[in-house]
Scaffold this motif. Structure first.
Motif, short mmCIF file in Angstrom:
data_model
loop_
_atom_site.label_atom_id
_atom_site.label_comp_id
_atom_site.label_asym_id
_atom_site.label_seq_id
_atom_site.Cartn_x
_atom_site.Cartn_y
_atom_site.Cartn_z
N GLU A 79 49.70 19.90 -99.84
CA GLU A 79 50.90 19.16 -99.44
C GLU A 79 52.11 19.80 -100.09
O GLU A 79 52.04 20.27 -101.23
CB GLU A 79 50.76 17.70 -99.90
CG GLU A 79 51.89 16.81 -99.46
CD GLU A 79 51.66 15.38 -99.86
OE1 GLU A 79 51.17 14.61 -99.01
OE2 GLU A 79 51.96 15.04 -101.02
N LYS A 108 57.41 14.88 -97.11
CA LYS A 108 56.22 15.60 -97.58
C LYS A 108 55.53 16.15 -96.34
O LYS A 108 55.46 15.47 -95.32
CB LYS A 108 55.26 14.68 -98.32
CG LYS A 108 55.78 14.18 -99.65
CD LYS A 108 54.75 13.32 -100.32
CE LYS A 108 55.30 12.80 -101.64
NZ LYS A 108 54.32 11.96 -102.32
N PHE A 109 55.03 17.36 -96.45
CA PHE A 109 54.37 18.00 -95.31
C PHE A 109 52.96 18.43 -95.68
O PHE A 109 52.73 19.01 -96.74
CB PHE A 109 55.15 19.25 -94.88
CG PHE A 109 56.55 18.96 -94.46
CD1 PHE A 109 56.81 18.47 -93.19
CD2 PHE A 109 57.60 19.16 -95.33
CE1 PHE A 109 58.11 18.19 -92.80
CE2 PHE A 109 58.90 18.88 -94.95
CZ PHE A 109 59.16 18.39 -93.68
N ALA A 110 52.03 18.15 -94.78
CA ALA A 110 50.69 18.70 -94.93
C ALA A 110 50.80 20.20 -94.65
O ALA A 110 51.57 20.63 -93.80
CB ALA A 110 49.74 18.05 -93.94
N ALA A 123 56.03 18.85 -100.96
CA ALA A 123 57.02 17.78 -101.05
C ALA A 123 58.41 18.38 -101.27
O ALA A 123 58.56 19.35 -102.01
CB ALA A 123 56.69 16.83 -102.21
N GLU A 127 43.95 23.62 -97.99
CA GLU A 127 44.85 22.57 -97.53
C GLU A 127 45.57 21.95 -98.72
O GLU A 127 45.02 21.89 -99.82
CB GLU A 127 44.08 21.50 -96.77
CG GLU A 127 43.45 22.03 -95.49
CD GLU A 127 42.80 20.96 -94.67
OE1 GLU A 127 43.48 19.96 -94.37
OE2 GLU A 127 41.62 21.12 -94.33
N LYS A 174 48.45 24.01 -94.43
CA LYS A 174 47.12 24.61 -94.34
C LYS A 174 47.28 26.12 -94.25
O LYS A 174 48.13 26.64 -93.53
CB LYS A 174 46.42 24.11 -93.08
CG LYS A 174 44.99 24.60 -92.94
CD LYS A 174 44.38 24.23 -91.60
CE LYS A 174 44.25 22.74 -91.44
NZ LYS A 174 43.45 22.38 -90.24
#
Length: 68
Positions: free
Chosen positions: A64, A43-45, A66, A62, A47
């Motif tokens: 996430e 999973k990546f944040a 996945a 912002e 923005k």
């Protein structure tokens, strides 16, 4: 001001942002998977910043992303 022209230009801009952003993310994930840098369940944040200097707008979204 022509509301129809304005509306169409905003939509065109946002469509371009969406399409190119999705393509960049997909390519980066594909390349990282091919290089063995990802397992495929990360999973990546994420923005995104929208900036329109002439209107003094700076808006950050912002979230996430996945992979699984």
């Amino acid at each position: 001001m022509n509301d129809d022209t304005f509306n169409m230009d905003v939509r065109k801009f946002l469509k371009r942002v969406g399409v190119t952003s999705q393509r960049e993310i997909e390519l980066a994930v594909h390349d990282a998977l091919q290089a063995g840098k990802l397992a495929g369940n990360e999973k990546f944040a994420a923005k995104m910043m929208l900036e329109v200097p002439g209107l003094n707008i700076r808006h950050v979204i912002e979230g996430e992303i996945a992979l699984e």
